[in-house]
Design an enzyme around this catalytic site. Structure first.
Site, mmCIF file in Angstrom:
data_model
loop_
_atom_site.group_PDB
_atom_site.id
_atom_site.type_symbol
_atom_site.label_atom_id
_atom_site.label_comp_id
_atom_site.label_asym_id
_atom_site.label_seq_id
_atom_site.Cartn_x
_atom_site.Cartn_y
_atom_site.Cartn_z
ATOM 1 N N LEU A 98 -7.546 -47.636 -60.686
ATOM 2 C CA LEU A 98 -8.429 -46.508 -60.960
ATOM 3 C C LEU A 98 -7.574 -45.042 -60.963
ATOM 4 O O LEU A 98 -8.496 -43.936 -60.756
ATOM 5 C CB LEU A 98 -9.410 -46.392 -59.731
ATOM 6 C CG LEU A 98 -10.382 -47.351 -59.822
ATOM 7 C CD1 LEU A 98 -11.430 -47.443 -58.888
ATOM 8 C CD2 LEU A 98 -11.074 -47.967 -60.956
ATOM 9 N N CYS A 99 -6.410 -45.341 -61.170
ATOM 10 C CA CYS A 99 -5.686 -43.950 -61.374
ATOM 11 C C CYS A 99 -5.563 -43.630 -62.562
ATOM 12 O O CYS A 99 -5.490 -44.227 -63.590
ATOM 13 C CB CYS A 99 -4.062 -44.451 -60.566
ATOM 14 S SG CYS A 99 -3.662 -44.323 -58.985
ATOM 15 N N HIS A 100 -5.518 -42.232 -62.750
ATOM 16 C CA HIS A 100 -5.384 -41.632 -64.240
ATOM 17 C C HIS A 100 -3.914 -41.686 -64.556
ATOM 18 O O HIS A 100 -2.989 -40.862 -63.896
ATOM 19 C CB HIS A 100 -5.939 -40.265 -63.881
ATOM 20 C CG HIS A 100 -7.489 -40.138 -63.625
ATOM 21 N ND1 HIS A 100 -7.949 -40.373 -62.101
ATOM 22 C CD2 HIS A 100 -8.438 -39.941 -64.440
ATOM 23 C CE1 HIS A 100 -9.188 -39.957 -62.392
ATOM 24 N NE2 HIS A 100 -9.729 -40.145 -63.537
ATOM 25 N N MET A 134 -0.456 -41.034 -55.305
ATOM 26 C CA MET A 134 -0.145 -42.428 -55.777
ATOM 27 C C MET A 134 1.210 -42.667 -56.458
ATOM 28 O O MET A 134 1.734 -43.484 -56.124
ATOM 29 C CB MET A 134 -1.313 -42.833 -56.412
ATOM 30 C CG MET A 134 -2.851 -42.722 -55.811
ATOM 31 S SD MET A 134 -2.631 -44.043 -54.006
ATOM 32 C CE MET A 134 -2.207 -45.602 -54.612
ATOM 33 N N GLU A 135 1.516 -41.655 -57.210
ATOM 34 C CA GLU A 135 2.677 -41.753 -57.906
ATOM 35 C C GLU A 135 4.354 -41.657 -57.110
ATOM 36 O O GLU A 135 4.978 -42.472 -57.215
ATOM 37 C CB GLU A 135 2.979 -40.837 -59.179
ATOM 38 C CG GLU A 135 2.059 -40.882 -60.226
ATOM 39 C CD GLU A 135 0.397 -40.763 -60.024
ATOM 40 O OE1 GLU A 135 -0.423 -41.204 -60.962
ATOM 41 O OE2 GLU A 135 0.074 -40.330 -58.819
ATOM 42 N N ASP A 149 15.405 -56.226 -52.634
ATOM 43 C CA ASP A 149 15.740 -57.260 -53.457
ATOM 44 C C ASP A 149 17.394 -57.183 -53.454
ATOM 45 O O ASP A 149 18.144 -58.468 -53.696
ATOM 46 C CB ASP A 149 15.291 -57.050 -54.882
ATOM 47 C CG ASP A 149 15.819 -58.325 -55.747
ATOM 48 O OD1 ASP A 149 15.685 -59.559 -55.322
ATOM 49 O OD2 ASP A 149 16.197 -57.991 -57.007
#
Length: 180
Positions: A98-100, A134-135, A149
């Site tokens: 739901l992120c723009h 969020m980014e 990793d």
């Protein structure tokens, strides 16, 4: 627990929610019928928005030395993790439903050497109608996963922890930061 939120989540999880939806209870990504949707941001003001996030990869001190000396068996991990973090921030709306999508103007990913861990910090900046928390979190997450990793061959027990937003600026809700 907030009773409105409890009623909403109970409604969403019950069979009866199809016939008697509960009020939204200020959950911006949930409609009154309980279904998810992308928030309408078309009427929001365009402002400069910034977010800073952090996270840690915990490992042994000898692995930290290899990480910062670029002597890991898989190679020089930090430049790879920096690029991965930048790419992660740019791909956020592709992996968080739901992120723009946003035009990101600046992304930095930095590493701080500590005795038994590496601290990863990302700063993300845009000019737009919604924030970039969020980014920033995705940048740190992706960089952390890349470090993991690259070191897992020498430390199978490494841990990723402490992912959080440290500060944000811009937008209607204003500026804030956590105590450090």
């Amino acid at each position: 627990m907030d009773t409105k939120f409890h009623r909403l989540t109970t409604s969403i999880c019950s069979k009866d929610s199809m016939t008697t939806p509960e009020p939204q209870a200020h959950l911006t990504h949930v409609r009154t019928d309980g279904s998810a949707h992308m928030v309408d941001v078309t009427d929001k003001a365009i402002t400069t928005r910034t977010a800073v996030a952090e996270g840690y990869v915990i490992t042994r001190p000898d692995v930290i030395e290899q990480l910062f000396d670029a002597t890991l068996p898989k190679g020089d991990a930090l430049p790879v993790a920096r690029v991965a973090g930048i790419m992660g921030a740019k791909k956020t709306p592709e992996i968080i439903p739901l992120c723009h999508p946003l035009p990101l103007g600046k992304i930095t990913v930095d590493f701080q050497r500590m005795e038994d861990r590496v601290r990863i910090e990302a700063l993300v900046k845009t000019t737009g109608v919604t924030g970039v928390e969020m980014e920033a979190l995705t940048a740190v997450s992706t960089a952390s996963l890349t470090v993991f990793d690259m070191i897992k061959a020498v430390d199978k027990q490494a841990t990723i922890t402490g992912l959080r937003v440290l500060e944000k600026s811009g937008g209607k809700s204003g500026d804030w930061s956590v105590e450090r």
